[in-house]
Structures are given as C-alpha cells and as structure tokens.
Design a protein around this motif. Sequence first.
Motif, PDB file in Angstrom:
ATOM      1  N   VAL A  39       0.840  -1.208   0.000  1.00  9.09           N
ATOM      2  CA  VAL A  39       0.000   0.000   0.000  1.00  9.09           C
ATOM      3  C   VAL A  39       0.872   1.254   0.000  1.00  9.09           C
ATOM      4  N   ASP A  40       1.959   1.233   0.762  1.00  9.02           N
ATOM      5  CA  ASP A  40       2.883   2.365   0.799  1.00  9.02           C
ATOM      6  C   ASP A  40       3.484   2.613  -0.584  1.00  9.02           C
ATOM      7  N   ALA A  41       3.915   1.527  -1.236  1.00  3.82           N
ATOM      8  CA  ALA A  41       4.486   1.655  -2.586  1.00  3.82           C
ATOM      9  C   ALA A  41       3.456   2.190  -3.568  1.00  3.82           C
ATOM     10  N   ALA A  42       2.222   1.722  -3.431  1.00  6.88           N
ATOM     11  CA  ALA A  42       1.167   2.165  -4.344  1.00  6.88           C
ATOM     12  C   ALA A  42       0.870   3.651  -4.164  1.00  6.88           C
ATOM     13  N   LEU A  43       0.753   4.092  -2.931  1.00  7.25           N
ATOM     14  CA  LEU A  43       0.479   5.512  -2.685  1.00  7.25           C
ATOM     15  C   LEU A  43       1.633   6.375  -3.193  1.00  7.25           C
ATOM     16  N   THR A  44       2.861   5.905  -2.998  1.00  6.75           N
ATOM     17  CA  THR A  44       4.033   6.633  -3.490  1.00  6.75           C
ATOM     18  C   THR A  44       4.013   6.749  -5.008  1.00  6.75           C
ATOM     19  N   ALA A  45       3.548   5.683  -5.669  1.00  3.93           N
ATOM     20  CA  ALA A  45       3.524   5.647  -7.138  1.00  3.93           C
ATOM     21  C   ALA A  45       2.297   6.341  -7.730  1.00  3.93           C
ATOM     22  N   ALA A  65      -3.467  -0.402   7.145  1.00  2.00           N
ATOM     23  CA  ALA A  65      -2.389   0.214   6.367  1.00  2.00           C
ATOM     24  C   ALA A  65      -2.782   1.617   5.906  1.00  2.00           C
ATOM     25  N   LEU A  66      -4.008   1.762   5.449  1.00  7.30           N
ATOM     26  CA  LEU A  66      -4.455   3.074   4.970  1.00  7.30           C
ATOM     27  C   LEU A  66      -4.552   4.081   6.116  1.00  7.30           C
ATOM     28  N   ARG A  67      -5.009   3.644   7.273  1.00  5.79           N
ATOM     29  CA  ARG A  67      -5.096   4.571   8.405  1.00  5.79           C
ATOM     30  C   ARG A  67      -3.718   5.109   8.791  1.00  5.79           C
ATOM     31  N   VAL A  68      -2.706   4.264   8.697  1.00  2.83           N
ATOM     32  CA  VAL A  68      -1.348   4.685   9.042  1.00  2.83           C
ATOM     33  C   VAL A  68      -0.708   5.497   7.921  1.00  2.83           C
ATOM     34  N   LEU A  69      -0.934   5.068   6.671  1.00  4.20           N
ATOM     35  CA  LEU A  69      -0.181   5.621   5.545  1.00  4.20           C
ATOM     36  C   LEU A  69      -0.791   6.874   4.913  1.00  4.20           C
ATOM     37  N   LEU A  70      -2.099   7.037   4.987  1.00  5.85           N
ATOM     38  CA  LEU A  70      -2.685   8.230   4.362  1.00  5.85           C
ATOM     39  C   LEU A  70      -2.102   9.522   4.949  1.00  5.85           C
ATOM     40  N   LYS A  72       0.791   9.922   6.322  1.00  2.11           N
ATOM     41  CA  LYS A  72       2.193   9.965   5.893  1.00  2.11           C
ATOM     42  C   LYS A  72       2.329  10.582   4.504  1.00  2.11           C
ATOM     43  N   HIS A  73       1.370  10.288   3.631  1.00  2.00           N
ATOM     44  CA  HIS A  73       1.413  10.784   2.251  1.00  2.00           C
ATOM     45  C   HIS A  73       0.620  12.083   2.070  1.00  2.00           C
ATOM     46  N   GLY A  78     -10.963  10.748   1.888  1.00  2.00           N
ATOM     47  CA  GLY A  78     -11.639  11.139   0.652  1.00  2.00           C
ATOM     48  C   GLY A  78     -10.750  11.133  -0.573  1.00  2.00           C
ATOM     49  N   ASP A  79      -9.441  10.980  -0.369  1.00  2.00           N
ATOM     50  CA  ASP A  79      -8.505  10.976  -1.502  1.00  2.00           C
ATOM     51  C   ASP A  79      -8.325   9.599  -2.126  1.00  2.00           C
ATOM     52  N   VAL A  80      -8.861   8.559  -1.482  1.00  2.00           N
ATOM     53  CA  VAL A  80      -8.694   7.200  -2.007  1.00  2.00           C
ATOM     54  C   VAL A  80     -10.053   6.558  -2.260  1.00  2.00           C
ATOM     55  N   PHE A  81     -10.050   5.627  -3.208  1.00  2.00           N
ATOM     56  CA  PHE A  81     -11.268   4.929  -3.624  1.00  2.00           C
ATOM     57  C   PHE A  81     -11.096   3.457  -3.244  1.00  2.00           C
ATOM     58  N   ILE A  82     -11.952   2.977  -2.359  1.00  2.00           N
ATOM     59  CA  ILE A  82     -11.805   1.624  -1.824  1.00  2.00           C
ATOM     60  C   ILE A  82     -12.968   0.744  -2.272  1.00  2.00           C
ATOM     61  N   THR A  83     -12.611  -0.393  -2.842  1.00  2.00           N
ATOM     62  CA  THR A  83     -13.589  -1.377  -3.302  1.00  2.00           C
ATOM     63  C   THR A  83     -13.463  -2.643  -2.465  1.00  2.00           C
ATOM     64  N   SER A  84     -14.586  -3.221  -2.082  1.00  2.00           N
ATOM     65  CA  SER A  84     -14.579  -4.554  -1.495  1.00  2.00           C
ATOM     66  C   SER A  84     -15.762  -5.340  -2.059  1.00  2.00           C
ATOM     67  N   LYS A  85     -15.849  -6.627  -1.658  1.00  2.00           N
ATOM     68  CA  LYS A  85     -16.820  -7.512  -2.293  1.00  2.00           C
ATOM     69  C   LYS A  85     -17.425  -8.483  -1.294  1.00  2.00           C
ATOM     70  N   LEU A  86     -18.686  -8.805  -1.553  1.00  2.00           N
ATOM     71  CA  LEU A  86     -19.438  -9.743  -0.732  1.00  2.00           C
ATOM     72  C   LEU A  86     -18.971 -11.171  -0.990  1.00  2.00           C
ATOM     73  N   SER A  87     -18.709 -11.900   0.066  1.00  2.00           N
ATOM     74  CA  SER A  87     -18.273 -13.296  -0.076  1.00  2.00           C
ATOM     75  C   SER A  87     -19.410 -14.171  -0.598  1.00  2.00           C
TER      76      SER A  87
END
Length: 291
Positions: A39-45, A65-70, A72-73, A78-87
């Motif tokens: 996640v850190d590498a992705a946000l950096t990129a 990871a996002l709570r810690v890294l947002l 930092k960056h 509101g700056d990130v778009f998060i997708t998840s899915k129903l099992s």
Amino acid sequence: MTDTTTDGPSVLLNTGTRMPLLGLGTYRLQGAEDTHRAVDAALTAGYRAFDTAAVYRNEADIGQALRVLLPKHGLSRGDVFITSKLSPKDQGCKARDGCVRSLQQLGLDYIDLYLIHWPGTQGLPVGDKQNPGNRSQSWEALEDFHAEGKFRAIGVSNYTTKHMKELLEGCRVTPAVLQVEFHPRLAQRELRVLCEESGVCFQAYSSLGTGVLLSDPIVQEVAGRCGRTPAQVLLRWAVQQHVPVLPKSCQPSRVEENGRLFDFELSDLDMVKLSALDCGEKFCWDPSLVV
C-alpha cells in the motif's frame, strides 16, 4: 467517459463520482507487513484506488495500512477509492451481515464501491435454482446500504451477460461497475456493449492473464517496440480503451512499474495486433455455468 484530474486519470461512474483508472489489486496479498509495504508503494507511485474482498481475508490489514499511511502521504480518506466484495458464502439471506462485516473489517464509515463477488452461492451447485434468488436478495441488501450512504456505489463481479440482464431487469439501483477478467485473449465484447448501453463501468481484473500473457510473442514484440515491459503494454491496452485496471503485486518495484501507464500510448496498429489475440480464453474462474 475518462478524464484526468489532479489525482490521475479516472472514469465517471453512473453515481456521478469518479473512480481511478488505476487501482491496486490485493488478491493473495497476506499479512500486515506485506500489505503495509504494498500500500505504501502504491500511494508513493500515485495509486489512489485499492481493491479488496471478503474472501481475500485482508480487509482488516488494508484498512489498518491506509489509516497509518494516508497521513504519511498527506492524504485523507476522501482521496482514495476503496472497493470490497461480498463473499459467496454470504450470498442471499446473509448478505446484510456480510456487508456489515466488510465495513467493520476495513474500519470505515463507508466503502466507495461494493460488489457481489460471484453469481453463485458457496455450498450450492452451480446449477442450483436457488442461485438467482440469492443474487437478488444480495442485491437488495447492497441497494439498502447504498441508500444509507454506507456504499457510495454498488456493482457486481464475474457476472455473465445473462446474469447482467437478469439484474438490470429487476434492480432499483443500476450497478455502477461490472468487474470481470479482461485481457487481449478475452475481450468480452458482448459484455462491454451491454455495459456501455446500460451506463455500467466495465472494469478489468487479471489483465496479465495470471502472468501467462507476459510471454506471448505479440505482447513481447509490442513491448520491445515501445521500450516498455509486457505488463505495462497489457495494462495500457486496457486503459487506452477507458477500461480501469487492478494490477496486483506485493513487490514495491513491480507496483511502481505497473503504475507507469499514462506517459505513453500504444499505436493504432499495436492496439489492433493485441486485440486480434482474442480467442475467448479464460485463465480464472468461469461463471458461465452458474444459473
């Protein structure tokens, strides 16, 4: 419709919000340390979208990871778009519980996009006639969470043309996204036309054909001509058609490399050559037998 904002190229969903064309796929990403690093590498990129699922068993690690890294960056939720899915195990009467669980695992007040992961139900045969009813019940739960603002957009994954038509005929909320396997050997033309006609964003997963396409002679030929990696060529082939992609890797260097898609273009001839590879070949799950 795609556009380039300060946060990079994006696609306009039928909800009126934008989803980045590039997101980090997190299938098989396991463990807090590896998740944090990726996640850190992705946000950096420059990645601003992250795709997870209940069955990946990493929602909690992604959220942490996002709570810690947002911060930092210099970013906020509101700056990130998060997708998840129903099992698939929560398909049907357990759908509401599955939705609540994803929100709790991620530690979020809302999820940007929530998908039904699979048209079937875990534990039922693909031909079981309960599957359509379970799908419908799940969709009603997603619609309720959407109405409550807990899911900003809702959609489906691994649906065939038949499943999509069934959903579109009976839904209160039109799905915002269909996420399916998509690469030069599986162009999904019928599904793409249906999505375009219905105002549904068509999103790709497994753009590299589970890695098989990296050694395809045509892909390598185009990559050599462009001075790019085969992975970048395959991902660029999709985004150049305004199809969002979700490359996955736990290696920071690979995450960065996969993200460099918007500083080059494939020629019309190269696009045609790659598209000519279409033969309907699937490398992932085949949902076509699910009734």
